[in-house]
Design a protein around this motif. Structure first.
Motif, mmCIF file in Angstrom:
data_model
loop_
_atom_site.group_PDB
_atom_site.id
_atom_site.type_symbol
_atom_site.label_atom_id
_atom_site.label_comp_id
_atom_site.label_asym_id
_atom_site.label_seq_id
_atom_site.Cartn_x
_atom_site.Cartn_y
_atom_site.Cartn_z
ATOM 1 N N TRP A 36 -2.490 14.642 -4.274
ATOM 2 C CA TRP A 36 -3.822 14.628 -3.664
ATOM 3 C C TRP A 36 -3.717 14.221 -2.200
ATOM 4 N N ARG A 37 -4.727 14.583 -1.429
ATOM 5 C CA ARG A 37 -4.843 14.177 -0.031
ATOM 6 C C ARG A 37 -6.266 13.698 0.220
ATOM 7 N N THR A 38 -6.396 12.602 0.963
ATOM 8 C CA THR A 38 -7.703 12.069 1.323
ATOM 9 C C THR A 38 -7.783 11.915 2.835
ATOM 10 N N LYS A 39 -8.815 12.483 3.429
ATOM 11 C CA LYS A 39 -9.015 12.382 4.874
ATOM 12 C C LYS A 39 -9.572 11.005 5.220
ATOM 13 N N VAL A 40 -9.015 10.398 6.278
ATOM 14 C CA VAL A 40 -9.492 9.098 6.739
ATOM 15 C C VAL A 40 -9.731 9.168 8.242
ATOM 16 N N ASN A 41 -10.373 8.154 8.784
ATOM 17 C CA ASN A 41 -10.692 8.125 10.210
ATOM 18 C C ASN A 41 -9.543 7.494 10.983
ATOM 19 N N GLY A 42 -8.612 8.333 11.411
ATOM 20 C CA GLY A 42 -7.462 7.848 12.169
ATOM 21 C C GLY A 42 -6.190 7.966 11.362
ATOM 22 N N GLY A 43 -5.071 8.150 12.060
ATOM 23 C CA GLY A 43 -3.801 8.355 11.384
ATOM 24 C C GLY A 43 -2.877 7.167 11.496
ATOM 25 N N ALA A 44 -1.565 7.481 11.573
ATOM 26 C CA ALA A 44 -0.531 6.446 11.548
ATOM 27 C C ALA A 44 -0.009 6.100 12.927
ATOM 28 N N GLY A 45 -0.656 6.580 13.986
ATOM 29 C CA GLY A 45 -0.174 6.269 15.321
ATOM 30 C C GLY A 45 1.093 7.038 15.652
ATOM 31 N N GLU A 46 1.769 6.608 16.712
ATOM 32 C CA GLU A 46 2.940 7.329 17.195
ATOM 33 C C GLU A 46 4.253 6.767 16.670
ATOM 34 N N GLN A 47 4.260 5.528 16.177
ATOM 35 C CA GLN A 47 5.487 4.887 15.724
ATOM 36 C C GLN A 47 5.551 4.883 14.201
ATOM 37 N N THR A 48 6.502 5.617 13.635
ATOM 38 C CA THR A 48 6.592 5.756 12.186
ATOM 39 C C THR A 48 6.757 4.419 11.479
ATOM 40 N N GLU A 49 7.535 3.511 12.041
ATOM 41 C CA GLU A 49 7.830 2.262 11.354
ATOM 42 C C GLU A 49 6.710 1.232 11.455
ATOM 43 N N THR A 50 5.673 1.500 12.236
ATOM 44 C CA THR A 50 4.668 0.484 12.522
ATOM 45 C C THR A 50 3.585 0.397 11.459
ATOM 46 N N PHE A 51 3.002 1.527 11.064
ATOM 47 C CA PHE A 51 1.892 1.507 10.111
ATOM 48 C C PHE A 51 2.406 1.611 8.677
ATOM 49 N N ASN A 52 1.590 1.144 7.740
ATOM 50 C CA ASN A 52 2.033 1.047 6.352
ATOM 51 C C ASN A 52 0.851 1.234 5.408
ATOM 52 N N ALA A 346 6.305 13.423 10.823
ATOM 53 C CA ALA A 346 6.395 11.981 10.561
ATOM 54 C C ALA A 346 5.119 11.415 9.951
ATOM 55 N N GLY A 347 5.033 10.096 9.921
ATOM 56 C CA GLY A 347 3.926 9.401 9.276
ATOM 57 C C GLY A 347 4.246 7.925 9.170
ATOM 58 N N SER A 348 3.469 7.205 8.362
ATOM 59 C CA SER A 348 3.667 5.770 8.193
ATOM 60 C C SER A 348 4.897 5.497 7.330
ATOM 61 N N ARG A 349 5.249 4.209 7.173
ATOM 62 C CA ARG A 349 6.219 3.846 6.153
ATOM 63 C C ARG A 349 5.652 4.224 4.792
ATOM 64 N N MET A 350 6.508 4.714 3.923
ATOM 65 C CA MET A 350 6.069 5.140 2.601
ATOM 66 C C MET A 350 6.048 3.955 1.642
ATOM 67 N N VAL A 351 5.254 4.092 0.581
ATOM 68 C CA VAL A 351 5.235 3.106 -0.489
ATOM 69 C C VAL A 351 5.097 3.856 -1.808
ATOM 70 N N SER A 352 5.674 3.304 -2.863
ATOM 71 C CA SER A 352 5.644 3.956 -4.167
ATOM 72 C C SER A 352 5.098 3.001 -5.219
ATOM 73 N N ASN A 353 4.368 3.560 -6.189
ATOM 74 C CA ASN A 353 3.969 2.790 -7.371
ATOM 75 C C ASN A 353 4.762 3.244 -8.591
ATOM 76 N N ASP A 354 5.878 3.928 -8.339
ATOM 77 C CA ASP A 354 6.776 4.518 -9.335
ATOM 78 C C ASP A 354 6.270 5.855 -9.864
ATOM 79 N N GLU A 355 4.966 6.030 -9.955
ATOM 80 C CA GLU A 355 4.446 7.313 -10.405
ATOM 81 C C GLU A 355 4.228 8.278 -9.247
ATOM 82 N N GLN A 356 3.834 7.750 -8.091
ATOM 83 C CA GLN A 356 3.559 8.575 -6.919
ATOM 84 C C GLN A 356 4.152 7.912 -5.676
ATOM 85 N N LEU A 357 4.269 8.720 -4.622
ATOM 86 C CA LEU A 357 4.767 8.270 -3.329
ATOM 87 C C LEU A 357 3.642 8.474 -2.326
#
Length: 372
Positions: A36-52, A346-357
């Protein structure tokens, strides 16, 4: 104002934001795509390692580059709560119960409640905040780009104590997020030192140098701990650029094991496994108890990799072209890949709940990926 010059972790890892072609010469073993994809107001900025993104219980919490806070359902991306704060975040979000914390380019720490739909308090600090806060035991700890570590009351934002670490003339753009654990706050600095303090008094308990400055030129002497510290298995895992990967005993700061692997990005630990990407973009899996190598993969060296994350039977890594690669946790072989966002890399740092990324992309989508 930060007196020291800074370079980005992305640059040090050899990274760029160019569009990369899909991987070649590898057959996909599983089908890997967006759930799934959900649109939000604003992205992850320019630095991949910064947002989470913070995964907790059955929800996701995040802040976007436009200062919008969200809580989304992990199962389908449905918006649970949303708050426009009006601030300009410089780093990602941390969570302590219902309260979310994030820092700004102007050096403000913001605490907000999604349940109450308001900003609870703000605190002005000495310079921009380049990582998440550490939270726990009624305290919030934050490190600013000029080397100050500040500990505050989490309910009010009142400063309780702070300490200054001298930073080198040239540093990586990014700081380590503090960890609060068992009455201590532990953090890594641009000097290459990991330090532990008494959470209540601010007295230093121990320090250990993970980074070891060597070389003639300043860029050769970079020793920043800009990747996340990880507390797991009763150990603190830390890595420095031009330094070492070290597992430390949190009580004493003594190394339990150490490897000559350096990186400007963080590690992930799950059970007895640790994964890291070194500054040459080689992916490693190690035994988290003793540091021995389980496997290593250098087939993605030209793809400029960000922090890895364990995801079910795989290690997931994001390249700066926006491709997410799944490496088999047992063999290290690449078995699948997909684009996080087809419009921009690119994008933010990824996180997993084991079922999804999960990942927040620069084009303001929160995306959940899965394989079958």
């Amino acid at each position: 104002m930060i007196a020291a010059a800074v370079v980005s972790a992305a640059l040090l890892q050899g990274c760029s934001t160019r569009l990369l072609p899909p991987p070649s010469g590898v057959d996909q073993e599983v089908y890997f795509d967006a759930n799934w994809r959900t649109k939000v107001n604003g992205g992850a900025g320019e630095q991949t390692e910064t947002f989470n993104i913070v995964a907790q219980d059955d929800t996701l919490a995040l802040v976007t580059s436009r200062g919008a806070l969200y809580e989304l359902a992990q199962a389908n991306g449905q918006q649970v709560k949303h708050l426009e704060t009006g601030y300009r975040p410089s780093a990602g979000v941390s969570r302590d119960g219902d309260t979310l914390f994030f820092g700004t380019f102007d050096g403000e720490l913001v605490a907000a409640s999604l349940a109450e739909q308001k900003v609870l308090w703000t605190q002005s600090l000495t310079s921009e905040i380049l990582s998440e806060t550490g939270n726990g035991e009624g305290r919030v700890a934050v490190q600013t780009g000029d080397g100050w570590l500040t500990v505050m009351d989490a309910a009010t934002g009142k400063t309780l104590w702070r300490d200054k670490e001298d930073i080198p003339a040239l540093t990586v753009r990014g700081t380590s997020a503090p960890i609060i654990e068992s009455g201590k706050v532990i953090t890594g600095f641009a000097s290459g030192k990991v330090k532990a303090y008494n959470l209540r008094t601010g007295d230093q308990i121990w320090e250990y140098s993970v980074g070891k400055p060597e070389g003639r030129y300043e860029i050769e002497r970079l020793t920043d701990i800009s990747g996340r510290l990880v507390f797991e298995n009763g150990l603190i895992y830390s890595v420095a650029y031009n330094g070492t990967l070290t597992a430390l005993a949190p009580q004493t700061g003594r190394p339990v094991w150490q490897r000559n692997i350096s990186s400007a990005v963080g590690v992930d630990v799950k059970g007895n496994e640790l994964t890291i990407i070194d500054q040459d973009n080689v992916v490693y899996a190690l035994n988290a108890r003793n540091g021995s190598t389980l496997w290593q993969n250098d087939s993605l060296k030209e793809r400029d990799l960000a922090s890895p994350v364990f995801y079910k039977e795989y290690v997931a890594v994001l390249d700066r072209g926006g491709w997410i690669h799944l490496l088999n946790r047992t063999t290290g072989e690449v078995e699948a890949w997909t684009l996080a966002d087809s419009k921009r890399p690119a994008g933010s740092r990824m996180v997993s709940n084991d079922e999804q990324l999960f990942i927040l992309t620069p084009t303001a989508n929160v995306t959940a990926l899965h394989y079958w």
